[in-house]
Each structure stands twice: as structure tokens, then as C-alpha cells.
Design a protein around this motif. Structure first.
Motif, PDB file in Angstrom:
ATOM      1  N   THR A  90      18.921  72.115 -23.081  1.00 57.23           N
ATOM      2  CA  THR A  90      18.330  71.304 -22.225  1.00 57.23           C
ATOM      3  C   THR A  90      19.129  69.713 -22.452  1.00 57.23           C
ATOM      4  N   ALA A  91      19.664  69.382 -21.323  1.00 55.70           N
ATOM      5  CA  ALA A  91      20.499  68.104 -21.135  1.00 55.70           C
ATOM      6  C   ALA A  91      20.725  67.873 -19.526  1.00 55.70           C
ATOM      7  N   VAL A  92      21.287  66.764 -19.280  1.00 52.44           N
ATOM      8  CA  VAL A  92      22.033  66.413 -18.140  1.00 52.44           C
ATOM      9  C   VAL A  92      23.388  66.720 -18.200  1.00 52.44           C
ATOM     10  N   TYR A  93      23.617  67.856 -17.342  1.00 49.23           N
ATOM     11  CA  TYR A  93      25.153  68.210 -17.294  1.00 49.23           C
ATOM     12  C   TYR A  93      26.217  67.594 -16.144  1.00 49.23           C
ATOM     13  N   GLY A 109      40.468  59.936 -14.621  1.00 45.45           N
ATOM     14  CA  GLY A 109      39.310  60.936 -14.853  1.00 45.45           C
ATOM     15  C   GLY A 109      38.096  60.511 -13.921  1.00 45.45           C
ATOM     16  N   TYR A 110      37.236  61.481 -13.624  1.00 48.49           N
ATOM     17  CA  TYR A 110      36.081  61.321 -12.749  1.00 48.49           C
ATOM     18  C   TYR A 110      35.051  62.368 -13.073  1.00 48.49           C
ATOM     19  N   TRP A 111      33.790  61.338 -12.869  1.00 44.41           N
ATOM     20  CA  TRP A 111      32.527  62.111 -13.354  1.00 44.41           C
ATOM     21  C   TRP A 111      31.700  62.341 -12.183  1.00 44.41           C
ATOM     22  N   GLY A 112      30.930  63.489 -11.971  1.00 43.62           N
ATOM     23  CA  GLY A 112      29.836  63.539 -11.254  1.00 43.62           C
ATOM     24  C   GLY A 112      28.518  62.894 -11.802  1.00 43.62           C
ATOM     25  N   GLN A 113      27.600  62.914 -10.516  1.00 39.88           N
ATOM     26  CA  GLN A 113      26.512  62.064 -11.059  1.00 39.88           C
ATOM     27  C   GLN A 113      25.407  62.833 -11.949  1.00 39.88           C
ATOM     28  N   GLY A 114      25.842  64.015 -12.333  1.00 43.61           N
ATOM     29  CA  GLY A 114      25.005  64.824 -13.268  1.00 43.61           C
ATOM     30  C   GLY A 114      23.773  65.661 -12.833  1.00 43.61           C
ATOM     31  N   THR A 115      23.518  66.626 -13.319  1.00 43.87           N
ATOM     32  CA  THR A 115      22.344  67.545 -12.800  1.00 43.87           C
ATOM     33  C   THR A 115      21.489  68.270 -13.990  1.00 43.87           C
ATOM     34  N   GLN A 116      20.341  67.879 -13.917  1.00 45.49           N
ATOM     35  CA  GLN A 116      19.311  68.214 -15.060  1.00 45.49           C
ATOM     36  C   GLN A 116      19.268  69.621 -15.261  1.00 45.49           C
ATOM     37  N   VAL A 117      19.256  70.118 -16.419  1.00 46.86           N
ATOM     38  CA  VAL A 117      19.240  71.443 -16.842  1.00 46.86           C
ATOM     39  C   VAL A 117      18.093  71.407 -17.989  1.00 46.86           C
ATOM     40  N   THR A 118      16.922  72.089 -17.856  1.00 45.97           N
ATOM     41  CA  THR A 118      15.641  72.084 -18.649  1.00 45.97           C
ATOM     42  C   THR A 118      15.171  73.576 -18.995  1.00 45.97           C
ATOM     43  N   VAL A 119      15.365  73.608 -20.308  1.00 44.96           N
ATOM     44  CA  VAL A 119      15.056  75.074 -20.737  1.00 44.96           C
ATOM     45  C   VAL A 119      13.859  75.140 -21.540  1.00 44.96           C
ATOM     46  N   SER A 120      12.808  75.504 -20.878  1.00 38.96           N
ATOM     47  CA  SER A 120      11.477  75.514 -21.552  1.00 38.96           C
ATOM     48  C   SER A 120      10.643  76.533 -21.229  1.00 38.96           C
ATOM     49  N   SER A 121       9.679  77.000 -21.994  1.00 37.01           N
ATOM     50  CA  SER A 121       8.654  78.139 -21.537  1.00 37.01           C
ATOM     51  C   SER A 121       7.190  77.318 -20.907  1.00 37.01           C
TER      52      SER A 121
END
Length: 121
Positions: A90-93, A109-121
């Protein structure tokens, strides 16, 4: 000048899979390397995986054998297939690109804005 747009994040149960994608656009002459980093709450941003224009890959030990990075130089895209996801994933990727801008004589170098990944039951 250069934009990285990510997609594919979301909520998934432990053991599940997600696929992240990132597309680079703008005044790009050539891409040297693209990759994915992540940042969990209260932690520093860390490397997940990178791929060079020649296809060489590098993975964090924590994701080896579970995640697969792939790239398409012509389309200027990079993807990350994430399998067997665990709560600790779980993190912002963030998508990252190391490239030459048109008219430049050095890598940037360049970065994207990020996308949230959440791993949870």
C-alpha cells in the motif's frame, strides 16, 4: 514541457493483482529509463522497478517475483504488473522518466502525479 500520466491504481484484496500504466508526452527527444517508485505514509519514497530503453530491468528485493515492469519505447509508456499484492504494498505509486528533452544536452528527470494503491481486506 514533459508530462507523465499514470493510471490503474485502486483498492485490491491481499493476494490480488493490479496493473499500473504511465504515458509520457511532450517535447521528448529520447527516453533513457522509466520506472516506478512508491511512498507509503510516513516513509521515504523508494524504488520499485525500472527499465532502460534497452530493456534492462531492476527491481526492489521486496517485489521481485511478484511485480513485472515492461516498456514500449515507441509509445513512450511503461507498465507495472503487480501480482500477489500484500498490505505492505500500500502506497502512492509514482511514475518516473529519465530522458532527453528536445534541444537539451543532458538528461532530465520527471515525475507523474502519483496513483494510490491500497491493499486491504
Amino acid at each position: 514541457q514533459v508530462q507523465l500520466v499514470e493510471s490503474g491504481g485502486g483498492l485490491v484484496q491481499p493476494g490480488g493483482s493490479l496493473r499500473l500504466s504511465c504515458a509520457a508526452s511532450g517535447s521528448i527527444f529520447n527516453i533513457n529509463r522509466m520506472g516506478w517508485y512508491r511512498q507509503a505514509p510516513g516513509k521515504q519514497r523508494e524504488l520499485v522497478a525500472t527499465i532502460t530503453s534497452g530493456g534492462n530491468t531492476n527491481y526492489a528485493d521486496s517485489v521481485k517475483a511478484r511485480f513485472t515492469i515492461s516498456g514500449d519505447n515507441a509509445k513512450k509508456t511503461v507498465s507495472l504488473q503487480m501480482n500477489s499484492l500484500q498490505p505492505e504494498d500500500t502506497a502512492v505509486y509514482y511514475c518516473n522518466a529519465n530522458l532527453w528533452v528536445v534541444g537539451a544536452n543532458r538528461l532530465s528527470g520527471y515525475w507523474g502525479q502519483g496513483t494510490q494503491v491500497t491493499v486491504s481486506s
